[in-house]
Design a protein around this motif. Sequence first.
Motif: not given
Length: 485
Positions: A133-147
């Motif tokens: 969740m935190e090291s894969v999927f959440r990273k992708i979310e930060f990359w695409i949608e921002g903080d």
Amino acid sequence: MSEINEEVARGGQGQVLNPETYRDSIGTMEQSGKRKWVFPKKPKGKYTNYRELVSYILLIIYFAIPFIKINGNPFFLLNVINGEYFIAGQPFYPQDFFILTLGAIASLIFIIVFTIAFGRIFCGWICPQTIFMESVFRKIEFWIEGDRNKQMRLDRQEWNTEKIWKRALKWSIYIVISLIITHIMFMYIVGYEKVFKIISEGPFAHITNFIVMILFTATFYFVFAWFREQVCTLVCPYGRLQGVLIDKETINVFYDFKRGENRSKWRNGEDRRATGKGDCIDCYQCVAVCPTGIDIRDGQQLECVNCTACIDACDEIMEKVGLPKGLIRYASEKEIETGAPYKFTGRMKGFAAILILLIGFLGFLLSSRGEMEAKFIKPAGSTFFVKEGKIINTYNYTFLNKTNNKKIVTIKVIEPAHAEINYSASSKIIVDRDKISKGTINISFPESQMNLSKQNITIGVYDLNGKLIDSYQTYFEGPFKLQIP
């Protein structure tokens, strides 16, 4: 403020400032019962860096292990369907199930001991749910949608072009990653060769496997794209288990309420001690970074997974305003309340002693596990026959080679001493590694030495150096003799 002053006056016997709302709800639920979506701020700091390093190492291990082989055997394989089990390249069989059971018990006790001493550090640092969740999927979310703020703004806005392409891209990548995770997971069960074969032959050649793959992929996607922190709060039993195991001497992520209260906003040049204010400046950064949406200042909570994001966020703020770090830190409740240093309690020592004994016994069983398992069974319905003054019995043998090397063995009768053995084929039997060899032998015994109609016989299996590998006790039949006193 009067409640806070009373709490401090009592010496900090509890951390909950508003128990009516604190215990009756969870951080991800509105009062109406509607889910409150969590938009955590991207964490940064010392503990975050350490945790990411651990996550990447574990991810590499997860994706690499199915492709590692030792002496031609998979490093780790749990093929429940075909009954094939490999751990560290060593084959295990249903006959060794008790060893695996003992290993599972030792693992459970280890979790108990670890939780008693260090709380839910496993959840924040090692748990696959948190890592993915935190090291894969959440990273992708930060990359695409921002903080955090950009994600919240995107969530509120209408379904315009920006929102559609960002969500579509994110969800598409989530599906691909869920597919990869599913395929790697199946490699732990059937091996990477079988998985690649299924892929190359297409879904219609393996329709059942294809459906199972789709179901697991959909499950992973559902968990990481939507269910998320609810797994830790509503599904995982470990969160409930910790409520039974932890006590005031357990290390957890804690807010130092004695130092932090009375909390109030920061004012430059203000002497907070002189005005009766604590070090907490009520900035809510610890809440903003929390992936489960809780306020750690309310005390130890079911939703807290000890991810340390709040520690890094608080330390960053303390450094900016010139106050000491550690307002939120790893500590025990007793340490926070009394200032007493951490110590290893009697309960921890007892569980640790049991764990050490179990691990030692498990190591003994693994080291003393036989190289070969031999069985000699009389065929169903068979009996003895007499030839040239000797009684002859027939046995079907089964040899299971548990090593990674080919074995050449011979068979001898250990006792009784007068028994002789005749092979149906050659005097030496070759058993390939991790294979089963079957055959038939005849054992003869002088009729004059046969005092009972049925007596015990022990058959040994030896290697080329004459070393006894395994032995098997069965019975030898002969004619009934009337015993006259």
